[in-house]
Write an enzyme that holds these catalytic residues in place. Structure first.
Site, PDB file in Angstrom:
ATOM      1  N   HIS A 199      -9.845  -6.220  -3.023  1.00 32.40           N
ATOM      2  CA  HIS A 199     -10.942  -6.070  -2.053  1.00 32.40           C
ATOM      3  C   HIS A 199     -12.040  -5.294  -2.781  1.00 32.40           C
ATOM      4  O   HIS A 199     -12.047  -4.067  -2.792  1.00 32.40           O
ATOM      5  CB  HIS A 199     -10.476  -5.299  -0.812  1.00 32.40           C
ATOM      6  CG  HIS A 199      -9.491  -6.052   0.022  1.00 32.40           C
ATOM      7  ND1 HIS A 199      -9.835  -7.206   0.696  1.00 32.40           N
ATOM      8  CD2 HIS A 199      -8.184  -5.832   0.277  1.00 32.40           C
ATOM      9  CE1 HIS A 199      -8.766  -7.651   1.346  1.00 32.40           C
ATOM     10  NE2 HIS A 199      -7.758  -6.847   1.108  1.00 32.40           N
ATOM     11  N   GLU A 245      -5.734 -10.794  -2.178  1.00 33.48           N
ATOM     12  CA  GLU A 245      -6.575 -10.657  -0.969  1.00 33.48           C
ATOM     13  C   GLU A 245      -8.046 -10.558  -1.358  1.00 33.48           C
ATOM     14  O   GLU A 245      -8.790  -9.714  -0.859  1.00 33.48           O
ATOM     15  CB  GLU A 245      -6.177  -9.409  -0.167  1.00 33.48           C
ATOM     16  CG  GLU A 245      -4.700  -9.353   0.173  1.00 33.48           C
ATOM     17  CD  GLU A 245      -4.320  -8.190   1.099  1.00 33.48           C
ATOM     18  OE1 GLU A 245      -5.225  -7.525   1.641  1.00 33.48           O
ATOM     19  OE2 GLU A 245      -3.118  -7.961   1.271  1.00 33.48           O
ATOM     20  N   ASP A 300     -11.799 -10.401  -1.851  1.00 38.26           N
ATOM     21  CA  ASP A 300     -13.144 -10.546  -1.275  1.00 38.26           C
ATOM     22  C   ASP A 300     -14.052  -9.561  -1.998  1.00 38.26           C
ATOM     23  O   ASP A 300     -13.590  -8.584  -2.575  1.00 38.26           O
ATOM     24  CB  ASP A 300     -13.202 -10.416   0.268  1.00 38.26           C
ATOM     25  CG  ASP A 300     -12.468  -9.233   0.849  1.00 38.26           C
ATOM     26  OD1 ASP A 300     -12.288  -8.226   0.136  1.00 38.26           O
ATOM     27  OD2 ASP A 300     -12.085  -9.308   2.033  1.00 38.26           O
ATOM     28  N   GLU A 348       0.805  -1.233   0.000  1.00 35.85           N
ATOM     29  CA  GLU A 348       0.000   0.000   0.000  1.00 35.85           C
ATOM     30  C   GLU A 348       0.839   1.285   0.000  1.00 35.85           C
ATOM     31  O   GLU A 348       0.624   2.173   0.810  1.00 35.85           O
ATOM     32  CB  GLU A 348      -0.995  -0.027   1.173  1.00 35.85           C
ATOM     33  CG  GLU A 348      -1.900  -1.264   1.115  1.00 35.85           C
ATOM     34  CD  GLU A 348      -2.919  -1.370   2.250  1.00 35.85           C
ATOM     35  OE1 GLU A 348      -2.848  -0.585   3.204  1.00 35.85           O
ATOM     36  OE2 GLU A 348      -3.796  -2.245   2.157  1.00 35.85           O
ATOM     37  N   ASN A 381       2.351  -4.712  -3.323  1.00 37.01           N
ATOM     38  CA  ASN A 381       0.964  -5.165  -3.171  1.00 37.01           C
ATOM     39  C   ASN A 381       0.084  -3.970  -2.797  1.00 37.01           C
ATOM     40  O   ASN A 381       0.479  -3.137  -1.977  1.00 37.01           O
ATOM     41  CB  ASN A 381       0.959  -6.212  -2.041  1.00 37.01           C
ATOM     42  CG  ASN A 381      -0.324  -6.986  -1.892  1.00 37.01           C
ATOM     43  OD1 ASN A 381      -0.794  -7.607  -2.851  1.00 37.01           O
ATOM     44  ND2 ASN A 381      -0.902  -6.985  -0.690  1.00 37.01           N
TER      45      ASN A 381
HETATM   46  C1  XIL Z   1      -6.402  -7.080   7.787  1.00 39.07           C
HETATM   47  C2  XIL Z   1      -6.657  -8.319   8.622  1.00 39.07           C
HETATM   48  O1  XIL Z   1      -7.446  -9.232   7.900  1.00 39.07           O
HETATM   49  C3  XIL Z   1      -7.342  -7.941   9.927  1.00 39.07           C
HETATM   50  O2  XIL Z   1      -7.469  -9.066  10.781  1.00 39.07           O
HETATM   51  C4  XIL Z   1      -6.534  -6.852  10.636  1.00 39.07           C
HETATM   52  O3  XIL Z   1      -7.223  -6.433  11.796  1.00 39.07           O
HETATM   53  C5  XIL Z   1      -6.313  -5.680   9.715  1.00 39.07           C
HETATM   54  O4  XIL Z   1      -5.690  -6.117   8.520  1.00 39.07           O
HETATM   55  N1  XIL Z   1      -5.020  -5.067   3.289  1.00 39.07           N
HETATM   56  C6  XIL Z   1      -4.000  -5.858   3.747  1.00 39.07           C
HETATM   57  C7  XIL Z   1      -4.224  -6.803   4.863  1.00 39.07           C
HETATM   58  O5  XIL Z   1      -2.909  -5.853   3.135  1.00 39.07           O
HETATM   59  O6  XIL Z   1      -3.077  -6.970   5.648  1.00 39.07           O
HETATM   60  C8  XIL Z   1      -5.385  -6.383   5.724  1.00 39.07           C
HETATM   61  O7  XIL Z   1      -5.642  -7.423   6.658  1.00 39.07           O
HETATM   62  C9  XIL Z   1      -6.600  -6.090   4.871  1.00 39.07           C
HETATM   63  C10 XIL Z   1      -6.311  -4.954   3.908  1.00 39.07           C
END
Ligand code: XIL
Length: 349
Positions: free
Chosen positions: A238, A267, A269, A161, A202
């Site tokens: 996401h 990641e 979802d 990020e 990422n």
């Molecule tokens: C999230 C986890 O899933 C949670 O349990 C934690 O509280 C916060 O982080 N982007 C990312 C991940 O790169 O590391 C994050 O994971 C979600 C967003």
């Protein structure tokens, strides 16, 4: 075309549920069905899930985690706050637990993550650092962690990020103190510590072509030209139904491939405003199929990782109030339309 197919997937899913098959494990269904990982492997891809240490006491959960997927990512256990809770004092117990589980289930592990503005330990954020001090701290953190997991993870999200939505650099403690060169330094330090591991940048909201993904494209170009060890770009993915599907995903994956980089959906979802309706779950299923097809269409898209596989352990409800139902398995570990759409997109029946 998509709608027709989707309706079919939905209908099949409904039939399976009616027959009591959808909710069961393959063994309970009375035959050995191929897993998402099996199907992805036929395309030379992996299909993975994030997981987190507190969930590992849940037997039915870990059974599916261990059987359906061939890759896992620790959701939190390898982050800076967990691995270096005091300066120079390293604790790899959580990450090790995930790595041991992966080994027992013959799964690959993505390391997540070395340099990020979030979930940093208090000792790091609670004081001022000079550039030379912070450089030394960063180098030691990266190299100690990468050395510890050498040969145990196949890839690292080295920097997570790094950009804002408009493509400018995020003003993290690292950027503010060290300037943009911290990214190349982090990649070089990681490469020294494990010359074989794949090194990724990422981020989220870089699925489609736009100012933020353009920033990665430009940076990747520069890093490559300068001979900096960078091997891939991770697209977190996401997604949210209310913001629309990133229609340029496939083009975007392809332009990074042309730079000689791997890509991965790291990641995934697809959240929605609650309550979930049949219509939203069908649309979600369609998006899961679409992003899978996009990855399969681009040779260097190496795999897909769900940000956990069940709504039971999704991070969404806690971070996006009023939203959820983002994953292909529901809170009772029952398969949703998205699961069946994934199977079909991967060429399963
Ligand atoms: C999230 C986890 O899933 C949670 O349990 C934690 O509280 C916060 O982080 N982007 C990312 C991940 O790169 O590391 C994050 O994971 C979600 C967003």
């Amino acid at each position: 075309m998509r709608t027709t197919r989707l309706r079919l997937v939905g209908a099949v899913a409904a039939l399976l549920v009616a027959a009591g098959i959808g909710a069961g494990t393959p063994a309970q269904a009375g035959h050995q069905q191929s897993t998402l990982a099996d199907l992805a492997q036929r395309h030379g891809r992996y299909f993975g899930s994030a997981t987190d240490n507190p969930e590992l006491v849940d037997g039915p959960y870990t059974a599916l985690l261990g059987s359906e997927f061939d890759q896992i990512t620790p959701g939190n256990g390898m982050k800076w706050y967990a691995t270096e809770p005091q300066q120079g004092v390293f604790d790899f117990s959580e990450g090790d637990e995930i790595v041991d589980l992966a080994r027992a289930n013959r799964q690959k592990v993505r390391g997540h993550t070395l340099v990020w503005h979030s979930q940093l330990p208090g000792w790091l954020t609670g004081r001022e650092w000079t550039a030379p001090e912070l450089r030394a701290v960063l180098k030691k953190h990266i190299q100690t962690e990468v050395r510890h997991y050498r040969g145990k993870v196949f890839a690292w999200d080295v920097v997570n990020e790094a950009f804002n939505e408009d493509g400018t650099y995020r003003e993290s403690i690292f950027y503010k103190t060290l300037g943009p060169g911290y990214i190349a330094d982090a990649l070089r330090w990681a490469h020294q510590a494990d010359p074989r591991v794949k090194l990724y940048l990422n981020d989220y909201n870089i699925e489609g072509v736009g100012p933020k993904s353009d920033a990665y494209y430009r940076l990747a170009n520069e890093l490559k030209a300068a001979g900096v060890p960078l091997h891939g770009i991770g697209l977190q993915a996401h997604l949210a139904l209310q913001y629309g599907y990133p229609a340029t995903l496939e083009d975007n994956l392809r332009r990074f491939s042309r730079l000689g980089l791997d890509t991965a959906l790291t990641e995934v979802d697809i959240r929605m405003q609650l309550p979930a309706t049949e219509e939203k779950l069908d649309r979600q299923a369609e998006w899961y199929a679409d992003l899978t097809e996009a990855c399969l269409a681009v040779r260097r898209c190496v795999g897909i990782t769900l940000w956990d596989y069940t709504d039971k352990y999704s991070w969404i409800p806690a971070f996006f109030p009023g939203e959820g139902a983002a994953l292909p398995w529901d809170e009772e570990l029952r398969r949703k339309p998205a699961y069946f759409a994934l199977r079909e997109a991967l060429g399963g029946r």
